[in-house]
Every structure is written in C-alpha cells, then in structure tokens.
Design an enzyme around this catalytic site. Structure first.
Site, PDB file in Angstrom:
ATOM      1  N   ASN A  63       0.861  -1.182   0.000  1.00  0.00           N
ATOM      2  CA  ASN A  63       0.000   0.000   0.000  1.00  0.00           C
ATOM      3  C   ASN A  63       0.898   1.233   0.000  1.00  0.00           C
ATOM      4  O   ASN A  63       1.492   1.576   1.010  1.00  0.00           O
ATOM      5  CB  ASN A  63      -0.892  -0.020   1.258  1.00  0.00           C
ATOM      6  CG  ASN A  63      -1.881   1.137   1.260  1.00  0.00           C
ATOM      7  OD1 ASN A  63      -1.833   2.009   0.379  1.00  0.00           O
ATOM      8  ND2 ASN A  63      -2.756   1.157   2.243  1.00  0.00           N
ATOM      9  N   ARG A 104      -2.492  -1.999  -3.548  1.00  0.00           N
ATOM     10  CA  ARG A 104      -3.767  -1.329  -3.311  1.00  0.00           C
ATOM     11  C   ARG A 104      -3.825  -0.072  -4.177  1.00  0.00           C
ATOM     12  O   ARG A 104      -2.868   0.692  -4.235  1.00  0.00           O
ATOM     13  CB  ARG A 104      -3.850  -0.908  -1.843  1.00  0.00           C
ATOM     14  CG  ARG A 104      -5.097  -0.114  -1.571  1.00  0.00           C
ATOM     15  CD  ARG A 104      -4.993   0.676  -0.304  1.00  0.00           C
ATOM     16  NE  ARG A 104      -6.203   1.435  -0.108  1.00  0.00           N
ATOM     17  CZ  ARG A 104      -6.246   2.587   0.556  1.00  0.00           C
ATOM     18  NH1 ARG A 104      -5.158   3.093   1.071  1.00  0.00           N
ATOM     19  NH2 ARG A 104      -7.387   3.221   0.689  1.00  0.00           N
ATOM     20  N   HIS A 160     -12.763   2.312   0.058  1.00  0.00           N
ATOM     21  CA  HIS A 160     -12.716   1.268   1.098  1.00  0.00           C
ATOM     22  C   HIS A 160     -13.442  -0.008   0.661  1.00  0.00           C
ATOM     23  O   HIS A 160     -13.879  -0.794   1.505  1.00  0.00           O
ATOM     24  CB  HIS A 160     -13.379   1.734   2.419  1.00  0.00           C
ATOM     25  CG  HIS A 160     -12.697   2.869   3.094  1.00  0.00           C
ATOM     26  ND1 HIS A 160     -13.394   3.853   3.783  1.00  0.00           N
ATOM     27  CD2 HIS A 160     -11.404   3.193   3.213  1.00  0.00           C
ATOM     28  CE1 HIS A 160     -12.544   4.724   4.278  1.00  0.00           C
ATOM     29  NE2 HIS A 160     -11.329   4.361   3.947  1.00  0.00           N
ATOM     30  N   ARG A 172     -11.816  15.346   7.227  1.00  0.00           N
ATOM     31  CA  ARG A 172     -12.708  15.585   6.082  1.00  0.00           C
ATOM     32  C   ARG A 172     -14.129  15.861   6.555  1.00  0.00           C
ATOM     33  O   ARG A 172     -14.612  15.221   7.494  1.00  0.00           O
ATOM     34  CB  ARG A 172     -12.721  14.368   5.155  1.00  0.00           C
ATOM     35  CG  ARG A 172     -11.496  14.253   4.306  1.00  0.00           C
ATOM     36  CD  ARG A 172     -11.492  12.964   3.507  1.00  0.00           C
ATOM     37  NE  ARG A 172     -10.345  12.154   3.855  1.00  0.00           N
ATOM     38  CZ  ARG A 172     -10.222  10.860   3.571  1.00  0.00           C
ATOM     39  NH1 ARG A 172     -11.180  10.216   2.946  1.00  0.00           N
ATOM     40  NH2 ARG A 172      -9.139  10.205   3.936  1.00  0.00           N
ATOM     41  N   GLU A 183      -7.557  -5.492   4.840  1.00  0.00           N
ATOM     42  CA  GLU A 183      -7.524  -5.258   3.395  1.00  0.00           C
ATOM     43  C   GLU A 183      -6.354  -5.997   2.745  1.00  0.00           C
ATOM     44  O   GLU A 183      -6.442  -6.435   1.609  1.00  0.00           O
ATOM     45  CB  GLU A 183      -7.401  -3.751   3.128  1.00  0.00           C
ATOM     46  CG  GLU A 183      -8.689  -3.016   3.461  1.00  0.00           C
ATOM     47  CD  GLU A 183      -8.478  -1.562   3.815  1.00  0.00           C
ATOM     48  OE1 GLU A 183      -7.863  -1.292   4.872  1.00  0.00           O
ATOM     49  OE2 GLU A 183      -8.936  -0.694   3.063  1.00  0.00           O
TER      50      GLU A 183
END
Ligand code: AMP
Length: 396
Positions: free
Chosen positions: A7, A88, A178, A239, A382
C-alpha cells in the site's frame, strides 16, 4: 508461495509478506517519510518490531531496502520466492470491477484517474514502477478500492442528479472507496456466523481516519457513502463529509479564496479537527470528553448522527438489515463511538450489551440476544484480500 501486499502513499509504503494460500503473515512493516530529509522503516517479525532511521529519497530506494532486508533477516532465501506483488489502488474509476494484472493498458487507466485521487493514484504507480524495476519477472496486480462498489452499485445509486453530460464527458459519479475493506467485513461476518453472504443484508461501518459506510446486500455493494472522491459521506478525521456545495463559493467570496483552497480545507481542516479545534485523532477527543469538553462531545455526536442517518437510509434501501459491523481504527477500538451510534438505532430494534462492548482488535458480537439486528466488531484486513486476489491472478 510468497505474495507481497503493498500500500503506497505519497510518502509511505506499507508491506505485508504472506505465505499463501495459508494466509500466514511472514513479516509486515512500513516505510515512512519517503522523499523527506530523514525517513525510517519499521519491520515486524515473530512478535518483535524494530525501527531503523535512514534517508529514503524515493520509493525505489524503499523497495530496494525492503527486498534486501527480507534476505538479511532470513525471511526469504532468494527474491525468486516472491511470486506476486499486489498493490492497493484507491481509484479504479469506471474501468475496473475486479482486481487486474498490471499491464501497460491497466497502468494507463490508473494514470488517467490521477485527477480523481491525485495523491493516491500517483503514489501507487510510483510503487508499481519501483517493484517492476526490482522484480522485473514477477507478476504485479492492482487491487482497487472502488472495484467492489463498481461491480455492485446500480445507476440509481452511483449517479448524481447533475447535468447528464457531466457523467458522460467527465465521469462525474459516485465511485466509493474502502471497497476491499467492506467486502472483507461482509464476508467475514458471514464466515464467523456460519451464514451465506449472498443471503444477508449487512451494513459495514469502516470508521478510521477516513470513514465510510456500505450497504452490502446479498454479497454485493448496494450503496456506499463515499462519492466521486473520499470527501463525500460522513465526517472523518479531517474531512467534512457531506455539505451543501454552496458553502464553497460562499467561503471563496468571504475569504477571497479560490475553490481549490476551500476544497482542500474541506479535506484537511474539517471533520473532527475542524469542529473540535482539538485534534483529528479520536483518542484525543475521547480524552477531552472525559475532562468535560463539550466541543469534543459535539464533534463525535455529529458523526454518530450522520452514521445513524446512513444506517437508517440503508435499512429502507435494503428493506431491512441483518447485521451491522464496526471496523477500522475507531470502529474496532472505540466502545464509546460504537455505543453513541448504536444508541441512536433503538427504533430499528438494536440493543447492545455494554458489558460486551468492551473488546478491541478481535471479532466479537456485542448485541443482546433479543436485538433485532446482530451487532459486531470485525477488524478489517484489506491486505489479506490483496494477497488472495494476487494469488488468484498470478496463477491464472
Ligand atoms: P485508521 O485510519 O483506521 O488507522 O484509524 C485511525 C483512527 O483510529 C484515529 O482517529 C485513532 O484515534 C483511532 N483509534 C485508534 N485506537 C483507538 C482507541 N483505542 N480508541 C479510540 N480511537 C482509536
């Protein structure tokens, strides 16, 4: 067979080396502050962890060090043992509904999508190129955050009510994010409860620094909270989540700023950090709440309300919910956040047992036996999905 899951961020590279198909983690770690004056890398192996400080001018240097360290630490004897590298990728746009082999064509698509995920997609490509240089004969795989959503969502879920040509000309639509995590959580819930995921209606709540909610219906994404970019949806660490878009032009006028600057503030200076003016980190907010700080409480209450709003709308969308699963840094670790969300869901028949809502880092149920919806904590993974897809595609 050894498979590496990668990642890459703009200044970081996370790795996990698996023995597959056993899914045994041989080592994992992280390179940080790549491109800065001084960086460091962390190696985890057999329950130990060590940190080394070293300059990391670019991702290629990080990859070279990583591969050398695998041999020096006797994790592998030769680089030939690594049979696949999975990367990823945050944004796969309309192009990908599944993971894909890295080819000139797939790389060109990932590059074309840089505008939609400027920091992420660029970094992913840099990572891929660094591995292509270091392991030229090893197959590499793209695993997209958007693929699960793109595969499942119907146009009524992914289309925005904007001029239609914005969609056809510029690809303006919901892509979500996600997806790898939501798919893993839904499948893991089914596995843990010995049920068939294609018969279940599951809401997965991935609540970390970035956060999104997903309606997983019969093994597919029916809808999700993130949009064209990961700014849409619920409030996050920095965010904003959903707001009236007019706020952008209003603040531009009031503060004599351009839209890019204001959108940057919605991405980096809003959410927990913006409202609380304390921190983007949930632990700091919980500490402040314990000391009676009202603004910290308001910050988490805003997020809990918005999450409950999504869950309510997904209840209607799927005509019921069998299970709600909490995951990621906050979802997995914060009994407080899990509780203030579940307390808002009583009307749906949700009942939780506060004595069970105490664990962290392992899967567990914390609803009561008479709760109408099964409530679980399910740590996401993940990387294992990246390793599984990489194994599958490298064997094709
Ligand atoms: P992630 O992006 O998934 O790594 O999640 C990061 C978020 O998880 C940060 O806001 C952390 O404060 C939060 N987090 C990690 N551990 C805890 C904890 N024990 N309690 C509350 N929040 C936590």
């Amino acid at each position: 067979m050894k498979i590496m899951a990668i990642n890459c961020g703009s200044s970081s590279l996370k790795f996990k080396l698996y023995e597959m198909p056993e899914e045994k983690v041989l080592t994992s770690g992280l390179f940080e502050r790549i491109g800065m004056k001084m960086g460091d890398y962390v190696f985890k192996q057999d329950g130990t962890k060590d940190v080394t400080e070293i300059a990391l001018p670019d991702h290629s240097v990080a990859v070279e060090i990583l591969l050398k360290e695998l041999i020096r630490r006797n994790i592998i004897k030769s680089l030939d043992e690594i049979k696949g590298v999975g990367h990823r990728v945050v944004q796969g746009g309309k192009y990908f509904t599944e993971s894909a082999l890295v080819t000139e064509e797939s790389k060109a698509h990932v590059k074309e999508l840089i505008d939609l995920a400027p920091l992420h997609n660029k970094a992913h490509l840099i990572g891929v190129e660094a591995f292509e240089k270091a392991l030229p004969n090893v197959k590499q795989i793209f695993v997209f955050d958007t693929a699960y959503h793109n595969r499942g969502m119907e146009p009524e879920a992914y289309m925005y009510a904007v001029p239609y040509y914005w969609y056809t000309e510029y690809g303006i639509r919901k892509y979500g994010a996600h997806g790898t995590s939501h798919e893993y959580i839904a499948n893991e819930y089914a596995r843990l409860t010995n049920q068939d995921v294609t018969k279940l209606k599951i809401v997965s709540c991935h609540i970390g620094n970035g956060a999104s909610i997903c309606a997983n219906m019969y093994g597919k994404c029916k809808d999700t909270s993130m949009g064209l970019t990961p700014l849409e949806g619920i409030p996050m660490g920095t965010r904003t989540g959903n707001i009236d878009p007019t706020v952008v032009s209003y603040i531009c006028e009031k503060e004599n700023k351009d839209p890019k600057t204001v959108v940057n503030e919605l991405n980096k200076k809003s959410g927990y950090l913006g409202v609380s003016e304390i921190s983007s980190d949930c632990r700091d907010l919980e500490d402040a709440i314990a000391l009676g700080n009202e603004r910290a409480k308001l910050t988490l209450d805003i997020q809990a309300k918005r999450i409950a709003d999504y869950i309510g709308s997904y209840y209607v969308l799927m005509e019921g919910i069998d299970a709600i699963c909490f995951s990621a840094g906050i979802g997995e670790n914060s009994p407080y956040v899990r509780k203030i969300i579940c307390d808002r869901l009583k009307v749906l028949g949700v009942k939780i047992d506060d004595n069970l809502n105490t664990g962290r880092g392992i899967p567990f149920r914390f609803s009561t036996p008479d709760s109408k919806i099964d409530i679980w904590n399910i740590p996401t993974d993940e990387e294992v999905v990246i390793a599984r897809d990489t194994l599958r595609l490298t064997q094709k």
